[in-house]
Design a protein around this motif. Structure first.
Motif, PDB file in Angstrom:
ATOM      1  N   GLN A 116       0.780  -1.348   0.012  1.00 56.08           N
ATOM      2  CA  GLN A 116      -0.187  -0.045   0.162  1.00 56.08           C
ATOM      3  C   GLN A 116       0.934   1.347   0.064  1.00 56.08           C
ATOM      4  O   GLN A 116       0.314   2.160   0.346  1.00 56.08           O
ATOM      5  CB  GLN A 116      -0.766   0.073   1.183  1.00 56.08           C
ATOM      6  CG  GLN A 116      -1.883  -1.365   1.487  1.00 56.08           C
ATOM      7  CD  GLN A 116      -2.854  -1.138   0.137  1.00 56.08           C
ATOM      8  OE1 GLN A 116      -3.366  -0.100  -0.430  1.00 56.08           O
ATOM      9  NE2 GLN A 116      -3.185  -2.549  -0.490  1.00 56.08           N
ATOM     10  N   ARG A 131       3.609   4.182  -1.353  1.00 53.12           N
ATOM     11  CA  ARG A 131       3.322   5.190  -2.572  1.00 53.12           C
ATOM     12  C   ARG A 131       3.902   4.663  -3.853  1.00 53.12           C
ATOM     13  O   ARG A 131       3.205   4.928  -4.951  1.00 53.12           O
ATOM     14  CB  ARG A 131       4.208   6.598  -2.561  1.00 53.12           C
ATOM     15  CG  ARG A 131       3.500   7.532  -1.168  1.00 53.12           C
ATOM     16  CD  ARG A 131       4.296   8.477  -1.000  1.00 53.12           C
ATOM     17  NE  ARG A 131       5.799   8.246  -0.157  1.00 53.12           N
ATOM     18  CZ  ARG A 131       6.628   9.026   0.390  1.00 53.12           C
ATOM     19  NH1 ARG A 131       6.341  10.503  -0.234  1.00 53.12           N
ATOM     20  NH2 ARG A 131       7.683   8.868   0.877  1.00 53.12           N
ATOM     21  N   THR A 174       1.104   2.217  -5.150  1.00 48.33           N
ATOM     22  CA  THR A 174      -0.024   3.234  -5.539  1.00 48.33           C
ATOM     23  C   THR A 174       0.315   3.851  -7.136  1.00 48.33           C
ATOM     24  O   THR A 174      -0.576   3.901  -7.653  1.00 48.33           O
ATOM     25  CB  THR A 174      -0.213   4.347  -4.503  1.00 48.33           C
ATOM     26  OG1 THR A 174      -0.473   3.720  -3.138  1.00 48.33           O
ATOM     27  CG2 THR A 174      -1.435   5.144  -4.808  1.00 48.33           C
ATOM     28  N   ARG A 183      -0.457   1.022  -9.518  1.00 44.39           N
ATOM     29  CA  ARG A 183      -1.701   0.766  -9.930  1.00 44.39           C
ATOM     30  C   ARG A 183      -2.402   1.833 -10.537  1.00 44.39           C
ATOM     31  O   ARG A 183      -3.364   1.804 -11.430  1.00 44.39           O
ATOM     32  CB  ARG A 183      -2.317   0.496  -8.306  1.00 44.39           C
ATOM     33  CG  ARG A 183      -2.161  -0.539  -7.689  1.00 44.39           C
ATOM     34  CD  ARG A 183      -3.113  -0.693  -6.513  1.00 44.39           C
ATOM     35  NE  ARG A 183      -2.893  -2.247  -5.879  1.00 44.39           N
ATOM     36  CZ  ARG A 183      -2.064  -2.054  -4.689  1.00 44.39           C
ATOM     37  NH1 ARG A 183      -1.533  -1.197  -4.122  1.00 44.39           N
ATOM     38  NH2 ARG A 183      -1.923  -3.347  -4.165  1.00 44.39           N
ATOM     39  N   ARG A 184      -1.634   3.183 -10.506  1.00 46.11           N
ATOM     40  CA  ARG A 184      -2.321   4.258 -11.219  1.00 46.11           C
ATOM     41  C   ARG A 184      -2.103   4.332 -12.627  1.00 46.11           C
ATOM     42  O   ARG A 184      -2.931   4.782 -13.306  1.00 46.11           O
ATOM     43  CB  ARG A 184      -2.310   5.694 -10.578  1.00 46.11           C
ATOM     44  CG  ARG A 184      -2.904   6.821 -10.782  1.00 46.11           C
ATOM     45  CD  ARG A 184      -2.353   7.973 -10.322  1.00 46.11           C
ATOM     46  NE  ARG A 184      -2.408   8.102  -8.633  1.00 46.11           N
ATOM     47  CZ  ARG A 184      -1.478   8.089  -7.978  1.00 46.11           C
ATOM     48  NH1 ARG A 184      -0.377   8.545  -8.474  1.00 46.11           N
ATOM     49  NH2 ARG A 184      -1.776   8.402  -6.624  1.00 46.11           N
TER      50      ARG A 184
END
Length: 333
Positions: A158, A160, A163, A166-167
């Motif tokens: 989880q 940065r 993240t 995933r973005r």
């Protein structure tokens, strides 16, 4: 230590052969290894590493043999800490047990490649710039502080970095066996298996930053650095399944590793002063009166620290378990 190009080529070829065998013999067909299988292969690889160290001591002298064993112990301890983070990643992505071997195998190969690159860079720096020992020593002291006060409960899945991944990547929530991508409605998606590999690779990069300066604090021989790393990574997959439950009980492992990294950091700084060439320190002259830590002391200190951290961890978890049982009984009375 005189290592010919032929010896280097044979060593690298044998290392690659071991990992190729591992893939085709154990990983290619998805399954969850038994405790017996994991124990046998773990013992085999540890025995092979110890036998190799004896060979170095016999052929090249026990100064180099001691450097190898100190390096192997340090790298093995760091690898176990690496396994703890792998465990968190596997849990975070809910990787099915039968596919965890493949993730571990790829992660270990990535780790070996990254460490190989770092070893080559480190060897070149040491050969040309003696001041790099100051840099490595300061880096290890900082890493020791980070290791001592890091929170292993933080979920790396989880963070940065993940993240960001995933973005920017189309991700499906479901596993499709052990595939990395899948086509849905005419569009290509990456699976959680692929995200797990990315997370493992990123973690390997971070751990390589710890690992290579630490072992270069114990030996300047690139061959010993490489072989100690290779043997520390061999059998790591089996060790994961063998001590998976024990990992959560090694509550003081991080602090033990912090002590080892700090010790090697101080050792590096002392060595840097001993071979000093920086003009603003002692006029650019080596401080030959500065003591150097002998390899036998390094080996003894590292072994004792790992033993104390392990025993203290197991005692604490046992006391906590007994306290929990006692409190549970009192609540039922």
């Amino acid at each position: 230590m005189n290592v010919t190009p032929l010896v280097w080529m044979i060593t690298i070829a044998v290392t690659i052969a071991f990992f190729v065998y591992e893939f085709f013999a154990h990983v290619r067909k998805p399954h969850e290894p038994s405790i017996g299988e994991s124990a046998r292969w773990s013992a085999f690889y540890i025995g092979l590493a110890l036998l190799f160290g004896v060979g170095i001591g016999t052929v090249s002298g026990w100064t180099y043999g001691g450097e190898y064993f100190a390096g192997y112990l340090t790298e093995k301890a760091l690898s176990v800490d690496n396994l703890f983070v792998f465990l968190i990643v596997m849990s975070g992505f809910a990787v099915p047990k039968i596919y965890q071997q493949k993730v571990l195998m790829i992660g270990i190969v990535i780790a070996l490649i990254l460490r190989g690159l770092f070893i080559a860079v480190g060897a070149a720096l040491i050969a040309n710039f003696s001041w790099v020992f100051y840099l490595f020593g300061a880096l290890l002291l900082w890493l020791a502080y980070q290791q001592a006060f890091s929170d292993h409960d933080d979920d790396p899945t989880q963070g940065r970095f993940m993240t960001f991944v995933r973005r920017h990547l189309p991700v499906t929530d479901e596993y499709h066996e052990d595939r990395f991508t899948v086509r849905k409605n005419g569009r290509r998606f990456v699976t959680p298996m692929f995200l797990t590999i990315i997370a493992i690779g990123f973690i390997d990069l971070v751990f390589a930053v710890d690992s290579i300066p630490a072992i270069y604090g114990l030996t300047e021989e690139a061959y010993i650095v490489f072989t100690a790393n290779a043997f520390a990574l061999m059998g790591l997959r089996q060790l994961y399944f063998l001590i998976g439950g024990l990992l959560e009980r090694l509550v003081y492992l991080a602090q033990g590793l912090a002590v080892i990294l700090a010790f090697i950091g101080v050792k590096l700084l002392l060595h840097a002063l001993h071979v000093n060439e920086l003009p603003f320190i002692n006029g650019g002259e080596p401080m030959l009166w500065v003591p150097e830590v002998p390899i036998w002391l390094s080996l003894l200190f590292i072994g004792a620290t790992i033993a104390v951290a392990t025993v203290a961890s197991l005692r604490k978890t046992r006391r906590d378990r007994e306290r929990s049982i006692t409190e549970s009984r009192e609540e039922h009375l």
